[in-house]
Design an enzyme around this catalytic site. Structure first.
Site, short mmCIF file in Angstrom:
data_model
loop_
_atom_site.label_atom_id
_atom_site.label_comp_id
_atom_site.label_asym_id
_atom_site.label_seq_id
_atom_site.Cartn_x
_atom_site.Cartn_y
_atom_site.Cartn_z
N HIS A 3 28.62 14.75 9.10
CA HIS A 3 27.64 14.20 8.15
C HIS A 3 26.21 14.63 8.41
O HIS A 3 25.34 14.42 7.59
CB HIS A 3 27.71 12.68 8.12
CG HIS A 3 26.96 12.04 9.26
ND1 HIS A 3 27.54 11.84 10.48
CD2 HIS A 3 25.69 11.60 9.36
CE1 HIS A 3 26.65 11.29 11.29
NE2 HIS A 3 25.52 11.14 10.65
C1 UD1 Z 1 22.05 8.49 8.30
C2 UD1 Z 1 21.12 8.66 9.51
C3 UD1 Z 1 21.89 9.14 10.72
C4 UD1 Z 1 23.12 8.30 10.99
C5 UD1 Z 1 23.95 8.22 9.70
C6 UD1 Z 1 25.20 7.37 9.86
C7 UD1 Z 1 18.80 9.21 8.91
C8 UD1 Z 1 17.80 10.28 8.85
N1 UD1 Z 1 20.06 9.61 9.22
O1 UD1 Z 1 22.49 9.78 7.93
O2 UD1 Z 1 21.04 9.09 11.87
O3 UD1 Z 1 23.90 8.88 12.02
O4 UD1 Z 1 23.15 7.66 8.67
O5 UD1 Z 1 26.11 7.54 8.79
O6 UD1 Z 1 18.48 8.07 8.69
N2 UD1 Z 1 25.17 8.14 0.34
C9 UD1 Z 1 26.08 7.64 -0.55
N3 UD1 Z 1 26.55 6.37 -0.33
C10 UD1 Z 1 26.14 5.61 0.70
C11 UD1 Z 1 25.21 6.15 1.60
C12 UD1 Z 1 24.73 7.42 1.42
O7 UD1 Z 1 26.47 8.29 -1.51
O8 UD1 Z 1 26.58 4.47 0.84
C13 UD1 Z 1 24.63 9.51 0.15
C14 UD1 Z 1 23.16 9.46 -0.13
O9 UD1 Z 1 22.88 9.30 -1.48
C15 UD1 Z 1 22.67 10.77 0.44
C16 UD1 Z 1 23.65 11.08 1.54
O10 UD1 Z 1 24.77 10.22 1.36
O11 UD1 Z 1 22.72 11.79 -0.53
C17 UD1 Z 1 23.08 10.94 2.93
O12 UD1 Z 1 22.65 9.62 3.20
P1 UD1 Z 1 21.43 9.36 4.21
O13 UD1 Z 1 21.28 7.90 4.33
O14 UD1 Z 1 20.27 10.18 3.78
O15 UD1 Z 1 21.83 10.03 5.60
P2 UD1 Z 1 23.12 10.03 6.49
O16 UD1 Z 1 23.65 11.41 6.50
O17 UD1 Z 1 24.09 8.95 6.16
#
Ligand code: UD1
Length: 351
Positions: free
Chosen positions: A199
């Site tokens: 991820h």
């Molecule tokens: C975040 C943290 C990371 C942690 C990880 C755990 C930061 C910078 N990164 O990364 O340290 O290890 O969480 O999982 O804070 N999305 C969905 N549904 C959800 C959540 C997210 O579709 O419930 C999508 C978002 O729209 C986005 C992507 O997933 O496009 C990434 O989500 P984001 O919260 O930016 O970062 P993570 O990769 O989850």
């Protein structure tokens, strides 16, 4: 009665806050409020964790969805500030290294509220990782720095942090595995398999790195089944880039208990997650880390984790080498499983 307030937003923080919340309740004498920024919001990225880990419903849900780093962090900062002004806690607890951690630490320190950072002192020494920036800033403004490992403690001392603020308490994720693995359901899977997760932005947002990880997992899947609970970010990038894994079994993200059960039954774990590297260790499973560095260097020193990078050949080679090795699981580098209680004992000193 001392008033504590925890801020969470992303999957690993729900697990860490569950441990600390339980310890706060057990200790008594505190009021504890919970704020959910909304960074993770899907049923299988958020709600299931609150149910399974028996965390109280958040007192404040800010509903800030993931977006660009600046926008997400800015909206959280404004939302958390309002809550802190209204709640007037004696201390604010932040967890790990996500954008929610950064926003909460900044909002609190600017209001002159003392910040407690759970999982302080970890460093990858890679400033291109958003998590590295988040944890350095959070550590710099925190009053209590709760370190999970001796390495984390040494990192802070090297940066000149006052020793009095550093508390070597152990890792709350070890507490969590000890607590929840007692009542683990049997894994839905049988037979031989490996489990994988991907991820991190550095992997998902670079088509050649993501492509080569998927190629490696496909190659492993020629010999033993590979289950990949897919993070929404990774799913989206695979679709955009037209990347496919032909033999890997892709499933939706799973809850914490199902993940622990999956890891316990797996032959090996392939991951770029921080938490999963340790969960693999706690459950006695070798780990191939899909990154160029790790904060959990003790696992590499113990020989149970190989930092393989993202080249397909290196990943498959690391897996083969680990599979043929006699591994020793007796070391305990993450404390005694009582980190939650020790954190709360330190917070008793809140004025
Ligand atoms: C975040 C943290 C990371 C942690 C990880 C755990 C930061 C910078 N990164 O990364 O340290 O290890 O969480 O999982 O804070 N999305 C969905 N549904 C959800 C959540 C997210 O579709 O419930 C999508 C978002 O729209 C986005 C992507 O997933 O496009 C990434 O989500 P984001 O919260 O930016 O970062 P993570 O990769 O989850």
């Amino acid at each position: 009665m001392k008033r504590l307030l925890s801020v969470v937003g992303a999957r690993p923080q729900f697990v860490k806050a569950a441990v600390v919340s339980r310890a706060i309740e057990r200790a008594g004498g505190f009021e504890h409020r919970l704020v959910h920024t909304g960074q993770h919001y899907d049923e299988n990225m958020s709600d299931i964790f609150f149910r399974e880990l028996e965390i109280a419903r958040p007192d404040h849900a800010l509903g800030v969805r993931s977006s660009s780093h600046g926008e997400m962090t800015g909206l959280m900062l404004a939302g958390i500030e309002k809550v802190l002004v209204a709640e007037k806690p004696d201390a604010v607890i932040v967890y790990g290294d996500t954008n929610s951690t950064l926003a909460a630490a900044l909002a609190a320190v600017k209001l002159h509220l003392p910040v407690a950072h759970v999982e302080a002192g970890l460093r990858s020494f890679n400033m291109r990782m958003p998590e590295e920036v988040n944890r350095i800033v959070a550590d710099r403004v925190s009053h209590w720095l709760f370190c999970p490992t001796a390495t984390a403690e040494a990192n802070l001392l090297k940066e000149g942090v006052d020793r009095a603020r550093i508390h070597a308490v152990g890792d709350v994720m070890y507490d969590a595995v000890l607590h929840y693995s007692r009542t683990l359901p049997p894994s839905a899977r049988s037979g031989r398999y490996c489990v994988a997760t991907v991820h991190r932005a550095e992997n998902t947002d670079d088509a050649s790195r993501l492509g080569s990880i998927l190629k490696a997992l496909d190659e492993v899947a020629d010999s033993v089944a590979v289950v990949l609970p897919l993070h929404p970010r990774t799913r989206a990038r695979m679709r955009e880039q037209g990347l496919k894994a032909r033999k890997v079994e892709i499933v939706d993200p799973v809850g914490y208990l199902e993940m622990l059960a999956l890891v316990r039954g797996a032959e090996a774990v392939f991951t770029d997650s921080g938490g999963l590297q340790k969960e693999a260790f706690f459950l006695g499973r070798p780990c191939i880390t899909l990154r160029d560095e790790t904060e959990w260097v003790e696992l590499v020193d113990l020989g149970v984790n190989v930092v393989a990078g993202t080249e397909a050949r290196a990943i498959v080679g690391a897996w083969r080498a680990l599979a043929g090795r006699q591994l020793d699981w007796s070391a305990r580098p993450y404390g005694g499983g009582d980190a939650g209680g020790r954190i709360v004992a330190a917070l008793r000193g809140v004025e």
